[in-house]
Design an enzyme around this catalytic site. Structure first.
Site, PDB file in Angstrom:
ATOM      1  N   LYS A  26       0.833  -1.207   0.000  1.00 10.51           N
ATOM      2  CA  LYS A  26       0.000   0.000   0.000  1.00 10.51           C
ATOM      3  C   LYS A  26       0.865   1.254   0.000  1.00 10.51           C
ATOM      4  CE  LYS A  26      -3.642  -2.517   2.376  1.00 10.51           C
ATOM      5  NZ  LYS A  26      -4.399  -2.759   3.632  1.00 10.51           N
ATOM      6  N   GLN A  58      -3.962  -1.219   9.784  1.00 13.87           N
ATOM      7  CA  GLN A  58      -3.888  -2.560   9.192  1.00 13.87           C
ATOM      8  C   GLN A  58      -4.485  -3.596  10.144  1.00 13.87           C
ATOM      9  OE1 GLN A  58      -2.926  -3.286   6.048  1.00 13.87           O
ATOM     10  NE2 GLN A  58      -3.485  -5.407   6.432  1.00 13.87           N
ATOM     11  N   ASP A 107     -10.935   2.962   4.719  1.00 15.69           N
ATOM     12  CA  ASP A 107     -11.243   1.530   4.654  1.00 15.69           C
ATOM     13  C   ASP A 107     -12.758   1.283   4.677  1.00 15.69           C
ATOM     14  OD1 ASP A 107      -9.277  -0.341   4.227  1.00 15.69           O
ATOM     15  OD2 ASP A 107      -8.604  -0.409   6.326  1.00 15.69           O
TER      16      ASP A 107
END
Ligand code: BQF
Length: 300
Positions: free
Chosen positions: A54, A98, A121
Site C-alpha cells: 500500500k 492494518q 477503509d
C-alpha cells in the site's frame, strides 16, 4: 470452453494511472496533495507485506504517505493517541489501520476512533450505516474493487443469481449488501449468502451466475460445484508454502485449474481481486482529499 481470466492487476493499473493524473492536476491547480497514513501494529508477515504494498502504491501515485509502525505489545491508548493525532492533521485525508490487530487490542474501539471522514477503509459504523442505506460514503475496498471489476468486464449483474460464500464485515456482508441494492451500473442482483450454518452449500454454488468466495479455505471450490459459464470472483488469499527464496506461495479459495475449464470468467490469485483492493484504497483517499478541500467528490 475455457474461462476468460479477469486481469485484476491490469485493471487496477489502469485505474491507478487515472488516479495519478488526477493527483497531478490537484497539485497543479489547487496545491492539494492527498495524504494517507498507514498504521501497522506488530510484525505479522502478511500484514507487513500488505502495508508495504500500500505504501509503495501510495508513493507511486504522488500521495503524501506516512508510515507508522508500532510494536506488538503497544497499548490500546497509544494507538488511540496516534489516531487522534492524524484525525487532526490537515495533511492527512485517509487513516488506514492494518487489520488484524493483536489480540489484546479491541479492534472495534480502534476503528470507532477514526474520523469517519478519514475512514478510507470504510469500516467505521457511520460509513457502514451509510452504505447500507445507499448514501454516498467510503465503500470498503475489497467490495468496491469487486463492483468495479464486474462493471469493467461488463458482467450482467441486474437480475443475476449471486451467491456469496462468507459473511465477514470486510468482504461477505458488504458485497452481498451492495449487490442487492438498486445501484447503477452494478447492482439489483438476487443475493444468497452462505456461511458455516448453511446446510447444503453446493446446492447454492451450482445455482450461481456470479459466485463470490471469501472464506479462507485453499481450493475449496471445485469445477463440480459451479454452473457452466458462471463468473467466479475469488477473494481468498491463502499461503500454502514458501519458495526457496522465502516468498509466499499464494492460492485462492478456488481450485483455479479445474474451475477455469467450466467457468465463464474467473479472477486469478494472485493478480485478481487483491490489486483492486489496494487501488480502491487509493481512490477513497483521493476522493477524501477532494472532500476535505470542498471540491466535487464521490463521498458526499
Ligand atoms: C495480488 C488482506 C486478508 C486479511 C487481511 C495484491 C493484495 C493482495 C493480493 C493486498 C488483504 C488482501 C489486504 C494481491 C490487502 C489484499 O496480487 O493478488 C494486493 O495487499 N491486499 C490487507 O490489507 O489485509 C488483509 C487479506
Amino acid at each position: 470452453m475455457s474461462a476468460k481470466i479477469i486481469d485484476g492487476k491490469a485493471i487496477a493499473q489502469e485505474i491507478r494511472e487515472n488516479i495519478k493524473k488526477e493527483v497531478q492536476e490537484l497539485k497543479e491547480k489547487y496545491n492539494i496533495v492527498p495524504g494517507l497514513v498507514t498504521i501497522l501494529v506488530g510484525e505479522d508477515p502478511a500484514s507487513v507485506s500488505y502495508v508495504k504494498g500500500k505504501q509503495k502504491v501510495s508513493q507511486s501515485l504522488g500521495f503524501y504517505s506516512v508510515e507508522e509502525k508500532l510494536p506488538e505489545n503497544v497499548s490500546e491508548n497509544e494507538i488511540l493517541k496516534l489516531i487522534e493525532k492524524y484525525n487532526k492533521d490537515p495533511k492527512i485525508h485517509g487513516i488506514l489501520v492494518q487489520l488484524p490487530l493483536p489480540r489484546h487490542i479491541n479492534e472495534r474501539k480502534i476503528i470507532n476512533a477514526i474520523d469517519p471522514k478519514k475512514d478510507v477503509d470504510g469500516f467505521h459504523p457511520i460509513n457502514v450505516g451509510k452504505m447500507v442505506i445507499g448514501e454516498p460514503c467510503f465503500l470498503p475496498c475489497t467490495p468496491y474493487g469487486i463492483l468495479v471489476l464486474l462493471g469493467k468486464i461488463g458482467c450482467p449483474v441486474e437480475g443475476a443469481e449471486v451467491v456469496v460464500l462468507g459473511r465477514s464485515n470486510i468482504v461477505g456482508k458488504p458485497i452481498a449488501n451492495l449487490l442487492m441494492q438498486k445501484r447503477k451500473p452494478v447492482g439489483n442482483a438476487t443475493v444468497t449468502v452462505c456461511h458455516t450454518g448453511t446446510k447444503d452449500i453446493v446446492f447454492h454454488t451450482k445455482r450461481a451466475d456470479i459466485l463470490i468466495i471469501a472464506i479462507g479455505k485453499p481450493k475449496f471450490i471445485t469445477a463440480d460445484m459451479i454452473k457452466e459459464g458462471a463468473v467466479i470472483i475469488d477473494v481468498g488469499i491463502n499461503r500454502i508454502g514458501v519458495t526457496p527464496e522465502g516468498k509466499a506461495i499464494l492460492c485462492g479459495d478456488v481450485d483455479f485449474e479445474s474451475v477455469k475449464q467450466k467457468a465463464g470468467a474467473i479472477t486469478p490469485v494472485p493478480g485478481g481481486v487483491g490489486p483492486m483492493t489496494v487501488t480502491m484504497l487509493m481512490k477513497n483517499t483521493l476522493e477524501s482529499a477532494k472532500m476535505w478541500n470542498g471540491l466535487p467528490n464521490e463521498i458526499e
